[in-house]
Design a protein around this motif. Sequence first.
Motif, PDB file in Angstrom:
ATOM      1  N   UNK A   2       0.836  -1.195   0.000  1.00 33.22           N
ATOM      2  CA  UNK A   2       0.000   0.000   0.000  1.00 33.22           C
ATOM      3  C   UNK A   2       0.874   1.249   0.000  1.00 33.22           C
ATOM      4  N   UNK A   3       0.645   2.115  -0.950  1.00 34.41           N
ATOM      5  CA  UNK A   3       1.438   3.343  -1.093  1.00 34.41           C
ATOM      6  C   UNK A   3       0.507   4.530  -1.327  1.00 34.41           C
ATOM      7  N   UNK A   4       0.891   5.713  -0.896  1.00 34.32           N
ATOM      8  CA  UNK A   4       2.246   6.155  -0.710  1.00 34.32           C
ATOM      9  C   UNK A   4       2.748   5.858   0.706  1.00 34.32           C
ATOM     10  N   UNK A   5       4.118   5.971   0.909  1.00 34.53           N
ATOM     11  CA  UNK A   5       5.125   6.352  -0.077  1.00 34.53           C
ATOM     12  C   UNK A   5       5.265   5.307  -1.176  1.00 34.53           C
ATOM     13  N   UNK A   6       5.411   5.801  -2.397  1.00 38.10           N
ATOM     14  CA  UNK A   6       5.382   4.913  -3.559  1.00 38.10           C
ATOM     15  C   UNK A   6       6.619   4.034  -3.657  1.00 38.10           C
ATOM     16  N   UNK A   7       7.685   4.416  -2.974  1.00 38.78           N
ATOM     17  CA  UNK A   7       8.903   3.585  -3.002  1.00 38.78           C
ATOM     18  C   UNK A   7       8.644   2.212  -2.384  1.00 38.78           C
ATOM     19  N   UNK A   8       7.576   2.078  -1.590  1.00 39.28           N
ATOM     20  CA  UNK A   8       7.237   0.769  -1.033  1.00 39.28           C
ATOM     21  C   UNK A   8       6.898  -0.243  -2.120  1.00 39.28           C
ATOM     22  N   UNK A   9       6.481   0.228  -3.295  1.00 35.00           N
ATOM     23  CA  UNK A   9       6.174  -0.703  -4.387  1.00 35.00           C
ATOM     24  C   UNK A   9       7.384  -1.552  -4.762  1.00 35.00           C
ATOM     25  N   UNK A  10       8.565  -1.051  -4.450  1.00 39.43           N
ATOM     26  CA  UNK A  10       9.773  -1.829  -4.757  1.00 39.43           C
ATOM     27  C   UNK A  10       9.793  -3.131  -3.969  1.00 39.43           C
ATOM     28  N   UNK A  11       9.141  -3.175  -2.816  1.00 37.55           N
ATOM     29  CA  UNK A  11       9.067  -4.420  -2.034  1.00 37.55           C
ATOM     30  C   UNK A  11       8.349  -5.490  -2.833  1.00 37.55           C
ATOM     31  N   UNK A  12       7.193  -5.131  -3.415  1.00 37.88           N
ATOM     32  CA  UNK A  12       6.469  -6.086  -4.248  1.00 37.88           C
ATOM     33  C   UNK A  12       7.298  -6.544  -5.435  1.00 37.88           C
ATOM     34  N   UNK A  13       7.991  -5.604  -6.039  1.00 37.64           N
ATOM     35  CA  UNK A  13       8.862  -5.914  -7.183  1.00 37.64           C
ATOM     36  C   UNK A  13       9.951  -6.913  -6.791  1.00 37.64           C
ATOM     37  N   UNK A  14      10.633  -6.675  -5.664  1.00 45.34           N
ATOM     38  CA  UNK A  14      11.724  -7.549  -5.241  1.00 45.34           C
ATOM     39  C   UNK A  14      11.210  -8.934  -4.856  1.00 45.34           C
ATOM     40  N   UNK A  15      10.069  -8.992  -4.174  1.00 42.95           N
ATOM     41  CA  UNK A  15       9.506 -10.289  -3.795  1.00 42.95           C
ATOM     42  C   UNK A  15       9.110 -11.091  -5.034  1.00 42.95           C
ATOM     43  N   UNK A  16       8.532 -10.430  -6.003  1.00 44.45           N
ATOM     44  CA  UNK A  16       8.144 -11.112  -7.246  1.00 44.45           C
ATOM     45  C   UNK A  16       9.373 -11.643  -7.985  1.00 44.45           C
ATOM     46  N   UNK A  17      10.410 -10.829  -8.054  1.00 48.00           N
ATOM     47  CA  UNK A  17      11.608 -11.236  -8.797  1.00 48.00           C
ATOM     48  C   UNK A  17      12.326 -12.388  -8.100  1.00 48.00           C
ATOM     49  N   UNK A  18      12.380 -12.362  -6.765  1.00 50.10           N
ATOM     50  CA  UNK A  18      13.154 -13.370  -6.039  1.00 50.10           C
ATOM     51  C   UNK A  18      12.361 -14.637  -5.744  1.00 50.10           C
ATOM     52  N   UNK A  19      11.060 -14.480  -5.440  1.00 50.77           N
ATOM     53  CA  UNK A  19      10.286 -15.621  -4.968  1.00 50.77           C
ATOM     54  C   UNK A  19       9.066 -15.926  -5.834  1.00 50.77           C
TER      55      UNK A  19
END
Length: 425
Positions: free
Chosen positions: A138-155
């Motif tokens: 949930x954003x903002x702050x919009x930089x939190x979206x990077x968490x979803x991105x990293x989890x998707x890429x790694x797991x």
Amino acid sequence: MRLLICTLYFPPCTLTPANRAYSWAKYLQLFGIYPVIITRQWPTVFNPDLYEERAIGAEVVIEKYPQYEVHYLPFLGNYRTRSLEKHGSTKNKMPRRFFLVTELLFRNVFHTLLPYKNLFTYALEYVRDNKVDKVLVSASPFQLFKIGYLIKKRYNIPWVADYRDGWTSGNHDYPSGFIGKLERISNKYFERKWLHTADCFITVSPYLKNSIEKTIGKKGYEIYNGFFREDSLRRLPEQDKTQISFLYSGTMYSTQDYRTVVQVFKKLIETYKHKITIKILFLGTVYKDDKFKNDPVFSGFEKHFILMDRVSYADALKIHETADVFLMLTYQGVKGIPSSKIFDYIKFNKPVLLFPNDHDILEEILTGTGLGIIADNDGILEEKLEKLIKEKIDKGYIDSLPDTEYINLFNRENQAKYLADLIKS
């Protein structure tokens, strides 16, 4: 199904976005989803100057309930926030400004610059060590979206982005000049990069949904903030022909034309001063806003315009219950923003005066509820207000014909059900 929710805002935080995540925590288990919330720690004592920036906590605090669990992470801050906390806003301006500019330009690349950087590390470790079926950020702050991105890429775990506001496709404020231009370019690039991995997104209005869909090329869905049904109590109107009260709740923004409203009220106060007392309460509007509080537009009418700081949620409910009419001022030049106060209003089944008409989501909601009184200009505003005042003088109360079935669509339990259906599909 276990859903990991990453958000900066959650109770005991009393800011508006905290209730959005809390409602999901409270209701999603009714629909077969167990939420795990990762958030930051918040002070239990309200500090209006450093409420969001003050460092707090040394260890992770985990609280488990039958419906959900919350992982409260220490808020460590960074140089900018620590300097602000230590010296206030008057000292160390140059170094803090330098760090702020650095943070603005590079926070999308290096999340280690962020004052809430530990949310990233903790979320990734939690997914690594625990079974997680879906992720919602949930954003903002919009930089939190990077968490979803990293989890998707790694797991390779599906994730949903929650836009409480628009980012590059919304009404985001940027610094002027070269710095603002660079920040805008960076945000556009990383929004597309991170959101490319999202399965879908949710947001708070049709306008924002359509705008974000065009920006990131992903399917969007509307999940409104809504209201807690247990707080929705319809009281029989109490007859009182001596006073009429209007309520505006929450922060006032520069894009809202409150001065026109005040001028119209002043005229009506003079006209009806021998027949009825007219009071306009601004609840929580003076929080951090001396400019509003000291506006000369109120001069000479201080007994009628009552400016209040924030109060507890329980006290706010009592104040809402005693109001005759709620005031909703639109954000001029802004589309797709259904302020959460609209849901706080409609749950009381009382008239809501909208000025001016947004010809968008607020008009749609208020028309559907049967509670809307809509004025496009100051002339119509005066006419609508005068009609309400006369009704109070004649009957002792303001009548309303709410469409309770439509209003109930916006209770938070129903909104959580819509989200659960989306997550499970």
